[in-house]
Design a protein around this motif. Sequence first.
Motif, PDB file in Angstrom:
ATOM      1  N   THR A 207       0.827  -1.204   0.000  1.00  0.00           N
ATOM      2  CA  THR A 207       0.000   0.000   0.000  1.00  0.00           C
ATOM      3  C   THR A 207       0.857   1.248   0.000  1.00  0.00           C
ATOM      4  N   GLY A 208       1.989   1.214   0.735  1.00  0.00           N
ATOM      5  CA  GLY A 208       2.911   2.339   0.752  1.00  0.00           C
ATOM      6  C   GLY A 208       3.497   2.622  -0.621  1.00  0.00           C
ATOM      7  N   LEU A 209       3.780   1.545  -1.381  1.00  0.00           N
ATOM      8  CA  LEU A 209       4.306   1.721  -2.733  1.00  0.00           C
ATOM      9  C   LEU A 209       3.246   2.293  -3.673  1.00  0.00           C
ATOM     10  N   VAL A 210       1.995   1.861  -3.502  1.00  0.00           N
ATOM     11  CA  VAL A 210       0.902   2.427  -4.303  1.00  0.00           C
ATOM     12  C   VAL A 210       0.724   3.900  -3.968  1.00  0.00           C
ATOM     13  N   TRP A 211       0.838   4.206  -2.694  1.00  0.00           N
ATOM     14  CA  TRP A 211       0.741   5.598  -2.235  1.00  0.00           C
ATOM     15  C   TRP A 211       1.782   6.444  -2.962  1.00  0.00           C
ATOM     16  N   GLN A 212       3.045   5.935  -2.995  1.00  0.00           N
ATOM     17  CA  GLN A 212       4.102   6.698  -3.645  1.00  0.00           C
ATOM     18  C   GLN A 212       3.808   6.927  -5.126  1.00  0.00           C
ATOM     19  N   ALA A 213       3.142   5.944  -5.752  1.00  0.00           N
ATOM     20  CA  ALA A 213       2.815   6.057  -7.176  1.00  0.00           C
ATOM     21  C   ALA A 213       1.625   6.975  -7.418  1.00  0.00           C
ATOM     22  N   GLY A 214       0.985   7.440  -6.330  1.00  0.00           N
ATOM     23  CA  GLY A 214      -0.135   8.362  -6.469  1.00  0.00           C
ATOM     24  C   GLY A 214      -1.499   7.713  -6.376  1.00  0.00           C
ATOM     25  N   GLY A 215      -1.536   6.426  -5.996  1.00  0.00           N
ATOM     26  CA  GLY A 215      -2.799   5.718  -5.905  1.00  0.00           C
ATOM     27  C   GLY A 215      -3.354   5.665  -4.498  1.00  0.00           C
ATOM     28  N   GLN A 216      -4.629   5.363  -4.392  1.00  0.00           N
ATOM     29  CA  GLN A 216      -5.306   5.231  -3.103  1.00  0.00           C
ATOM     30  C   GLN A 216      -6.274   4.067  -3.201  1.00  0.00           C
ATOM     31  N   LEU A 217      -6.077   3.065  -2.349  1.00  0.00           N
ATOM     32  CA  LEU A 217      -6.889   1.854  -2.419  1.00  0.00           C
ATOM     33  C   LEU A 217      -8.273   2.041  -1.810  1.00  0.00           C
ATOM     34  N   PHE A 218      -8.349   2.872  -0.770  1.00  0.00           N
ATOM     35  CA  PHE A 218      -9.608   3.053  -0.066  1.00  0.00           C
ATOM     36  C   PHE A 218      -9.837   4.543   0.200  1.00  0.00           C
ATOM     37  N   GLY A 219     -11.083   4.910   0.307  1.00  0.00           N
ATOM     38  CA  GLY A 219     -11.408   6.290   0.620  1.00  0.00           C
ATOM     39  C   GLY A 219     -12.847   6.396   1.084  1.00  0.00           C
ATOM     40  N   ILE A 220     -13.276   7.606   1.340  1.00  0.00           N
ATOM     41  CA  ILE A 220     -14.637   7.876   1.785  1.00  0.00           C
ATOM     42  C   ILE A 220     -15.361   8.668   0.707  1.00  0.00           C
ATOM     43  N   GLY A 222     -18.843  10.395   0.621  1.00  0.00           N
ATOM     44  CA  GLY A 222     -20.028  10.719   1.405  1.00  0.00           C
ATOM     45  C   GLY A 222     -20.044   9.905   2.683  1.00  0.00           C
ATOM     46  N   GLN A 223     -21.048   9.059   2.844  1.00  0.00           N
ATOM     47  CA  GLN A 223     -21.157   8.196   4.011  1.00  0.00           C
ATOM     48  C   GLN A 223     -20.769   6.754   3.690  1.00  0.00           C
ATOM     49  N   SER A 224     -20.138   6.551   2.543  1.00  0.00           N
ATOM     50  CA  SER A 224     -19.812   5.188   2.112  1.00  0.00           C
ATOM     51  C   SER A 224     -18.315   5.025   1.873  1.00  0.00           C
ATOM     52  N   TRP A 225     -17.868   3.773   1.970  1.00  0.00           N
ATOM     53  CA  TRP A 225     -16.492   3.445   1.619  1.00  0.00           C
ATOM     54  C   TRP A 225     -16.352   3.410   0.106  1.00  0.00           C
ATOM     55  N   LYS A 226     -15.232   3.897  -0.368  1.00  0.00           N
ATOM     56  CA  LYS A 226     -14.902   3.777  -1.783  1.00  0.00           C
ATOM     57  C   LYS A 226     -13.679   2.873  -1.895  1.00  0.00           C
ATOM     58  N   VAL A 227     -13.823   1.751  -2.589  1.00  0.00           N
ATOM     59  CA  VAL A 227     -12.744   0.786  -2.749  1.00  0.00           C
ATOM     60  C   VAL A 227     -12.255   0.825  -4.188  1.00  0.00           C
ATOM     61  N   SER A 228     -10.937   1.015  -4.360  1.00  0.00           N
ATOM     62  CA  SER A 228     -10.366   1.114  -5.699  1.00  0.00           C
ATOM     63  C   SER A 228      -9.042   0.356  -5.745  1.00  0.00           C
ATOM     64  N   ILE A 229      -9.130  -0.943  -5.493  1.00  0.00           N
ATOM     65  CA  ILE A 229      -7.923  -1.760  -5.426  1.00  0.00           C
ATOM     66  C   ILE A 229      -7.224  -1.838  -6.778  1.00  0.00           C
ATOM     67  N   ASN A 230      -7.999  -1.821  -7.857  1.00  0.00           N
ATOM     68  CA  ASN A 230      -7.414  -1.972  -9.193  1.00  0.00           C
ATOM     69  C   ASN A 230      -7.236  -0.639  -9.909  1.00  0.00           C
ATOM     70  N   ASN A 231      -6.964   0.424  -9.141  1.00  0.00           N
ATOM     71  CA  ASN A 231      -6.730   1.723  -9.782  1.00  0.00           C
ATOM     72  C   ASN A 231      -5.457   1.665 -10.623  1.00  0.00           C
ATOM     73  N   PRO A 232      -5.274   2.588 -11.564  1.00  0.00           N
ATOM     74  CA  PRO A 232      -4.110   2.523 -12.469  1.00  0.00           C
ATOM     75  C   PRO A 232      -2.765   2.491 -11.748  1.00  0.00           C
ATOM     76  N   GLN A 233      -2.628   3.244 -10.663  1.00  0.00           N
ATOM     77  CA  GLN A 233      -1.353   3.263  -9.939  1.00  0.00           C
ATOM     78  C   GLN A 233      -1.078   1.914  -9.267  1.00  0.00           C
ATOM     79  N   SER A 234      -2.123   1.307  -8.721  1.00  0.00           N
ATOM     80  CA  SER A 234      -1.975  -0.008  -8.103  1.00  0.00           C
ATOM     81  C   SER A 234      -1.555  -1.042  -9.140  1.00  0.00           C
ATOM     82  N   GLN A 235      -2.157  -0.983 -10.323  1.00  0.00           N
ATOM     83  CA  GLN A 235      -1.788  -1.913 -11.389  1.00  0.00           C
ATOM     84  C   GLN A 235      -0.362  -1.663 -11.867  1.00  0.00           C
ATOM     85  N   GLN A 236       0.036  -0.404 -11.880  1.00  0.00           N
ATOM     86  CA  GLN A 236       1.407  -0.073 -12.277  1.00  0.00           C
ATOM     87  C   GLN A 236       2.413  -0.706 -11.320  1.00  0.00           C
ATOM     88  N   VAL A 237       2.175  -0.551 -10.010  1.00  0.00           N
ATOM     89  CA  VAL A 237       3.075  -1.116  -9.012  1.00  0.00           C
ATOM     90  C   VAL A 237       3.063  -2.642  -9.075  1.00  0.00           C
TER      91      VAL A 237
END
Length: 327
Positions: A207-220, A222-237
């Motif tokens: 997750t730290g490496l994805v962070w460095q690449a500019g990606g975010q796996l989870f977020g908020i 509104g009142q819901s979780w946003k899950v983005s495990i397969n975002n472009p930065q995560s796939q790059q890493v």
Amino acid sequence: MQQFSSTHWIRRHAAKLAIVSLALVLMAPLAACGGSSSSGTSSGRVNLTFWSWVTGIDKSVADFNSSHPNIHVTVANVGGGTTEYDKLYTAIKANNEPDLGQVEFQLLPTFETTGSLVDMSQYGANSLKDQFVPWTWNQVSIGNAVYAIPQDSGPMAMYYREDIFKKYNIPVPTTWAQYADAAAKLHAANPNEYITDFPPKSGGWFTGLVWQAGGQLFGINGQSWKVSINNPQSQQVASYWQDLLNKKLVKTELDFANAWYRDLQTGAVATWISAVWGSGTLSSNAPQTAGKWRVAPIPQWQAGQNVDGNWGGSTTVVFKNTQHPKE
């Protein structure tokens, strides 16, 4: 490049303890926000138990106790990381958790979903917001609710064996492309040596490496979780490390296990992409390599960048079972 030494580790360690002390000191004024209805002892002193595995934190807590005579915190080391968490989950089910606990950033949402954490905003915790960098405060708060006080963070870096790089005349990489090139050159020169280890179960590290690449796996959202495990930065890493794995240029030992410690000690791995706390791990578990390690910035995806990720970092939480939530 910076030389790794025992003195360097002490400085890093002392800085962490200072941050922990700051977190404890900052939490103390929360008690005054609404007075105190806690029973405490016959002398009026409130006794709190704090579960933490940080080496030397007892000294920071002792300083806190000295400057806060009406509150006494007792540190209990019940094991580090997963060991503590397993015991906390059991304690939560039994309504027998400690007053305070050390919880890493990546585990904080899990504990929040158990409903066992005190929302410290009702005791004025939001008044402390400006004393922390924004991203750490965002990790401990949801809207106006505050479920923990940041302790420390884990900016990432590259620890490397200078002697190995010099032996094979390999330049110290500053980009991930250069890092992959160094991996190929090193393994070609000595099939028993690898650029690093890819720990297959270290989600926080990845997750730290994805962070460095500019990606975010989870977020908020509104009142819901946003899950983005397969975002472009995560796939790059993931693609980058999969390529090194396919070429058998990295090892795949579980980190913080005996085989992994042995690789650090013997020189089977030439680098460790870690966080600033990694120097303590090296000095404690690879003592025969003392003086051979150096530390450099984490490799960049583009030359000239200065972008970092974060691995680890802890918070102090207050559990609802406490009899002294305001303190």
